[in-house]
Scaffold this motif. Structure first.
Motif, PDB file in Angstrom:
ATOM      1  N   GLU A 166    -117.932  -5.802  21.342  1.00  0.00           N
ATOM      2  CA  GLU A 166    -118.496  -5.959  22.687  1.00  0.00           C
ATOM      3  C   GLU A 166    -117.457  -5.643  23.763  1.00  0.00           C
ATOM      4  OE1 GLU A 166    -121.802  -6.495  25.025  1.00  0.00           O
ATOM      5  OE2 GLU A 166    -121.681  -6.569  22.829  1.00  0.00           O
ATOM      6  N   LEU A 167    -116.231  -6.071  23.562  1.00  0.00           N
ATOM      7  CA  LEU A 167    -115.188  -5.803  24.551  1.00  0.00           C
ATOM      8  C   LEU A 167    -114.872  -4.312  24.630  1.00  0.00           C
ATOM      9  CD1 LEU A 167    -112.722  -8.778  23.900  1.00  0.00           C
ATOM     10  CD2 LEU A 167    -114.428  -8.554  25.727  1.00  0.00           C
ATOM     11  N   ARG A 168    -114.844  -3.648  23.480  1.00  0.00           N
ATOM     12  CA  ARG A 168    -114.602  -2.207  23.496  1.00  0.00           C
ATOM     13  C   ARG A 168    -115.756  -1.471  24.156  1.00  0.00           C
ATOM     14  NH1 ARG A 168    -112.392  -2.004  17.299  1.00  0.00           N
ATOM     15  NH2 ARG A 168    -110.145  -2.019  17.737  1.00  0.00           N
ATOM     16  N   ALA A 169    -116.970  -1.918  23.887  1.00  0.00           N
ATOM     17  CA  ALA A 169    -118.140  -1.284  24.508  1.00  0.00           C
ATOM     18  C   ALA A 169    -118.118  -1.431  26.023  1.00  0.00           C
ATOM     19  CB  ALA A 169    -119.431  -1.895  23.935  1.00  0.00           C
ATOM     20  N   ALA A 170    -117.473  -2.502  26.502  1.00  0.00           N
ATOM     21  CA  ALA A 170    -117.372  -2.729  27.946  1.00  0.00           C
ATOM     22  C   ALA A 170    -116.272  -1.894  28.585  1.00  0.00           C
ATOM     23  CB  ALA A 170    -117.127  -4.210  28.222  1.00  0.00           C
ATOM     24  N   GLY A 171    -115.493  -1.194  27.774  1.00  0.00           N
ATOM     25  CA  GLY A 171    -114.464  -0.310  28.309  1.00  0.00           C
ATOM     26  C   GLY A 171    -113.041  -0.815  28.163  1.00  0.00           C
ATOM     27  N   LEU A 172    -112.841  -1.955  27.515  1.00  0.00           N
ATOM     28  CA  LEU A 172    -111.485  -2.469  27.337  1.00  0.00           C
ATOM     29  C   LEU A 172    -110.754  -1.686  26.251  1.00  0.00           C
ATOM     30  CD1 LEU A 172    -111.638  -6.358  27.609  1.00  0.00           C
ATOM     31  CD2 LEU A 172    -110.416  -4.776  29.069  1.00  0.00           C
ATOM     32  N   ARG A 173    -109.500  -1.377  26.527  1.00  0.00           N
ATOM     33  CA  ARG A 173    -108.645  -0.684  25.560  1.00  0.00           C
ATOM     34  C   ARG A 173    -107.518  -1.638  25.181  1.00  0.00           C
ATOM     35  NH1 ARG A 173    -106.061   4.308  28.139  1.00  0.00           N
ATOM     36  NH2 ARG A 173    -105.360   2.661  29.547  1.00  0.00           N
ATOM     37  N   PHE A 174    -107.360  -1.876  23.884  1.00  0.00           N
ATOM     38  CA  PHE A 174    -106.325  -2.784  23.406  1.00  0.00           C
ATOM     39  C   PHE A 174    -105.114  -1.991  22.933  1.00  0.00           C
ATOM     40  CE2 PHE A 174    -110.399  -4.927  22.538  1.00  0.00           C
ATOM     41  CZ  PHE A 174    -110.224  -6.036  23.353  1.00  0.00           C
ATOM     42  N   ASP A 175    -103.937  -2.455  23.340  1.00  0.00           N
ATOM     43  CA  ASP A 175    -102.693  -1.883  22.842  1.00  0.00           C
ATOM     44  C   ASP A 175    -101.993  -2.829  21.881  1.00  0.00           C
ATOM     45  OD1 ASP A 175    -102.576   0.621  24.305  1.00  0.00           O
ATOM     46  OD2 ASP A 175    -102.314  -0.599  26.102  1.00  0.00           O
ATOM     47  N   ARG A 176    -102.419  -4.112  21.878  1.00  0.00           N
ATOM     48  CA  ARG A 176    -101.751  -5.126  21.050  1.00  0.00           C
ATOM     49  C   ARG A 176    -102.811  -6.026  20.427  1.00  0.00           C
ATOM     50  NH1 ARG A 176     -98.502  -8.493  24.932  1.00  0.00           N
ATOM     51  NH2 ARG A 176    -100.292  -8.178  26.317  1.00  0.00           N
ATOM     52  N   VAL A 177    -102.667  -6.303  19.145  1.00  0.00           N
ATOM     53  CA  VAL A 177    -103.565  -7.228  18.462  1.00  0.00           C
ATOM     54  C   VAL A 177    -102.723  -8.150  17.579  1.00  0.00           C
ATOM     55  CG1 VAL A 177    -105.621  -5.764  18.485  1.00  0.00           C
ATOM     56  CG2 VAL A 177    -103.974  -5.543  16.621  1.00  0.00           C
ATOM     57  N   ALA A 178    -103.183  -9.376  17.443  1.00  0.00           N
ATOM     58  CA  ALA A 178    -102.462 -10.343  16.617  1.00  0.00           C
ATOM     59  C   ALA A 178    -103.449 -11.357  16.084  1.00  0.00           C
ATOM     60  CB  ALA A 178    -101.369 -11.038  17.436  1.00  0.00           C
ATOM     61  N   GLY A 179    -103.059 -12.047  15.025  1.00  0.00           N
ATOM     62  CA  GLY A 179    -103.947 -13.053  14.474  1.00  0.00           C
ATOM     63  C   GLY A 179    -103.265 -13.928  13.457  1.00  0.00           C
TER      64      GLY A 179
ATOM     65  N   ALA B 177    -100.569  -3.667  29.339  1.00  0.00           N
ATOM     66  CA  ALA B 177    -101.165  -3.490  28.005  1.00  0.00           C
ATOM     67  C   ALA B 177    -101.987  -4.723  27.638  1.00  0.00           C
ATOM     68  CB  ALA B 177    -100.074  -3.268  26.961  1.00  0.00           C
ATOM     69  N   VAL B 178    -103.286  -4.534  27.470  1.00  0.00           N
ATOM     70  CA  VAL B 178    -104.164  -5.649  27.101  1.00  0.00           C
ATOM     71  C   VAL B 178    -103.916  -6.021  25.645  1.00  0.00           C
ATOM     72  CG1 VAL B 178    -106.550  -6.439  26.877  1.00  0.00           C
ATOM     73  CG2 VAL B 178    -105.908  -4.916  28.766  1.00  0.00           C
ATOM     74  N   GLY B 179    -103.764  -7.309  25.395  1.00  0.00           N
ATOM     75  CA  GLY B 179    -103.583  -7.809  24.042  1.00  0.00           C
ATOM     76  C   GLY B 179    -104.675  -8.794  23.691  1.00  0.00           C
ATOM     77  N   ILE B 180    -104.957  -8.938  22.409  1.00  0.00           N
ATOM     78  CA  ILE B 180    -105.975  -9.893  21.969  1.00  0.00           C
ATOM     79  C   ILE B 180    -105.439 -10.655  20.758  1.00  0.00           C
ATOM     80  CG2 ILE B 180    -107.196  -8.220  20.498  1.00  0.00           C
ATOM     81  CD1 ILE B 180    -109.825  -9.657  21.471  1.00  0.00           C
ATOM     82  N   VAL B 181    -105.639 -11.966  20.758  1.00  0.00           N
ATOM     83  CA  VAL B 181    -105.161 -12.841  19.698  1.00  0.00           C
ATOM     84  C   VAL B 181    -106.364 -13.507  19.039  1.00  0.00           C
ATOM     85  CG1 VAL B 181    -103.747 -14.846  19.134  1.00  0.00           C
ATOM     86  CG2 VAL B 181    -103.001 -13.259  20.922  1.00  0.00           C
ATOM     87  N   LEU B 182    -106.443 -13.402  17.716  1.00  0.00           N
ATOM     88  CA  LEU B 182    -107.597 -13.892  16.963  1.00  0.00           C
ATOM     89  C   LEU B 182    -107.192 -15.098  16.121  1.00  0.00           C
ATOM     90  CD1 LEU B 182    -108.953 -10.428  15.731  1.00  0.00           C
ATOM     91  CD2 LEU B 182    -109.398 -11.597  17.899  1.00  0.00           C
ATOM     92  N   SER B 183    -107.944 -16.184  16.268  1.00  0.00           N
ATOM     93  CA  SER B 183    -107.643 -17.418  15.541  1.00  0.00           C
ATOM     94  C   SER B 183    -108.089 -17.324  14.093  1.00  0.00           C
ATOM     95  CB  SER B 183    -108.356 -18.592  16.206  1.00  0.00           C
ATOM     96  OG  SER B 183    -109.745 -18.574  15.855  1.00  0.00           O
ATOM     97  N   GLY B 184    -107.685 -18.342  13.320  1.00  0.00           N
ATOM     98  CA  GLY B 184    -108.234 -18.508  11.984  1.00  0.00           C
ATOM     99  C   GLY B 184    -109.580 -19.200  12.062  1.00  0.00           C
TER     100      GLY B 184
END
Length: 577
Positions: free
Chosen positions: A317-330, A296-303
């Motif tokens: 841009e990442l979604r347009a490249a075909g990446l699917r995220f299952d986890r997000v955090a920030g 599961a690809v995850g992405i973490v976003l800074s302040g």
């Protein structure tokens, strides 16, 4: 820790025969050893040994899971032991004290071997000494690390917490979804040998136990599981609420109904998901399977204040490249963008909400007398309520967490359940700029960037898949230099009157955020090392509260993501696209 008779003599001999550390022992010696070991039952959450205690025996894990811990503070998990692993042998060899503590993660059965028998085996049985050497080599290797390497679970127990829970359906669908990531076996009844055989011939085993917690098969599944998936349609049955320790560290799947807040407080699951509609079950369980398989690809976003609006372009841009995220955090503004993404909104929708809420209404103009803070926060709270309403984290299609800091306990607070509003607003509460948030339960929360402005480690430690980090704080010199030009220039006489200096210095909010990020510099540097990909938009020159720069920030985010993708043609394949 109590003496027990859960294993009869034949079972004990069979287990000892299969234990790696005893491989090669003659049959006669195995039978003799069976009469020498003491069977011990350890309830989940109980200590087996403590750091500093004198060493007079070692243990072999017959069933269950054992956490090897350096108590700290902070507490550090060193290893997780499973069936056949040994513990306490190093201190016996050194004739010293225990170097770490051990606690039962699940109800566990152990075989205890005292010092006399241990030393006799070392002296007279070469194969036992070789097995000890191998176990010690593995222990030394992991002890050099500050935390246990995250390993996806191999044994997954699916248990029903109430009679209406669709445990069998969930177990079957999950096993099928896991099968897309490697050989998977589903067991609905059996015994230890059948579980061990399934584990030998498959990457993962799904154990389905819809029955009462005291049933033998259910107890066996709970003790053997690396992870327990608890399925409920509401409040769990009283029998399960009396067995809370058996659900330690579980994931909770609520089918068709919201999770009761009291249940969350009692179970304290590591992850919670609500699936309201039957049609959504397959998709949700496929996403869960990716997490459990480590895919599961995850992405973490800074302040970063307005600079964090670059996250919008990165995600697009990442979604347009075909990446699917299952986890997000920030954290901080990254928590806001991550929460909108976790709701399933696309880039255009997130952009539209940010324009309406930040550019047109600018909540940071909500000034007040600086008795508690520079900004009241009333406008920000109203805008967040308009966007999130009463929506809860566990109801989101993507797994989400945000980070805030408790000023009273001086520690990070990870928000994985509850209202989205209550997770995002505290993470935005920049000290001095916004008032701290009192939760009414003894916590005083502020922006999590105080401690960690890029919380990659919190996501990476689960081992659920590759992690992308987006750092919108800019180069460190940007924060340490006070010579950046101000967006609104002030003449030298006025500047001297206000500050006592003619030199250009940052504004109030900018100074606050720079001071904060000094404290989290090391955490950000470590996070960048743990991420599989780090994207750093070129945001220099953008003011902390310059919301009107949203179009530029969105474009810079896209540019940074595209540059990262173009730099490695094989990157998308490694990330699972």
């Amino acid at each position: 820790m109590d003496a027990s008779t859960h294993l009869n003599r034949m079972q004990a001999t069979s287990f000892l025969r299969q234990a790696p550390v005893l491989a090669g022992l003659p049959e006669k010696l195995l039978e003799q050893l069976t009469g020498q070991v003491r069977e011990v039952h350890v309830p989940a959450g109980s200590w087996i040994l403590r750091e500093g205690d004198p060493a007079d025996s070692m243990f072999i894990v017959a069933s269950g899971r054992i956490d090897v811990i350096r108590e700290g503070p902070p507490e550090i998990l060193l290893r997780v032991l499973r069936r056949g692993d040994v513990i306490g042998e190093l201190a016996l060899l050194q004739e010293g004290a225990r170097s770490a503590s051990a606690r039962a993660q699940r109800d566990s059965e152990l075989l205890e071997l005292d010092r006399t028998e241990f030393e006799s085996l070392i002296e007279h049985v070469p194969s036992f000494a070789i097995g000890m050497a191998r176990a010690l080599a593995a222990q030394i290797a992991v002890s050099r690390s500050q935390h246990v390497s995250a390993i996806p679970p191999r044994m997954i127990a699916v248990v029903g917490l109430d009679g209406a829970a669709p445990t069998a359906e969930v177990g079957e669908t999950l096993a099928e979804a896991l099968g897309a990531h490697g050989p998977t076996v589903r067991l609905t009844s059996g015994d230890v040998p059948s579980i061990a055989q399934a584990e030998r011939c498959s990457e993962r085993v799904v154990l389905v136990a819809p029955g009462h917690p005291q049933e033998e098969w259910t107890r066996l599944c709970l003790s053997e599981a690396d992870l327990v998936l608890a399925v409920s349609t509401g409040r769990p049955d009283a029998a399960w609420m009396a067995q809370v320790s058996a659900l330690r560290g579980c994931e909770l799947l609520a089918i068709g109904a919201a999770v009761n807040e009291g249940t969350l407080q009692i179970l304290q699951p590591r992850e919670v998901q609500v699936i309201a509609e039957h049609v959504d079950r397959k998709t949700a369980l496929e996403a869960m399977a990716r997490r459990l398989a480590g895919r599961a690809v995850g992405i973490v976003l800074s302040g970063g204040g307005a600079r964090a609006l670059a996250h919008i372009g990165v995600l697009e841009e990442l979604r347009a490249a075909g990446l699917r995220f299952d986890r997000v955090a920030g954290v901080s503004m990254g928590a806001l963008v991550a929460a909108l993404a976790a709701m399933g909104l696309d880039g255009e929708e997130v952009y539209g909400l940010c324009v309406r809420g930040l550019v047109k209404k600018n909540p940071t103009r909500d000034f007040t007398l600086p008795a508690y803070s520079f900004i009241r926060g009333a406008t920000t709270r109203r805008l967040l309520h308009e966007v999130f309403g009463e929506r809860r984290i566990e109801e989101l299609p993507l797994r989400f967490f945000s980070l805030s800091c408790d000023l009273i306990r001086r520690e990070a607070v990870v928000h994985r359940t509850g209202r989205l509003f209550d997770a995002v607003y505290p993470s935005l509460a920049l000290p001095g700029v916004f008032p701290p948030v009192s939760d009414g339960h003894g916590q005083l929360l502020v922006d999590g960037a105080v401690l960690d402005n890029l919380p990659v480690s919190e996501m990476a430690r689960s081992g659920e898949g590759p992690v992308i980090a987006v750092d919108a704080t800019g180069a460190q010199r940007q924060f340490m230099s006070a010579q950046r030009p101000l967006r609104v220039r002030i003449g030298r006489p006025v500047r001297r009157m206000l500050t006592g200096s003619e030199h250009t210095i940052p504004r109030f909010a900018e100074t606050i955020v720079r001071s904060m990020t000094v404290g989290s510099t090391n955490a950000v540097a470590e996070a960048r090392m743990q991420a599989d990909l780090v994207i750093t938009p070129a945001i220099e020159g953008i003011g902390l509260l310059d919301w009107t720069a949203i179009d530029r920030m969105r474009r810079l985010g896209r540019d940074a993501a595209r540059k990262a993708l173009d730099s490695d043609p094989r990157l998308l394949a490694r990330l699972g696209a």
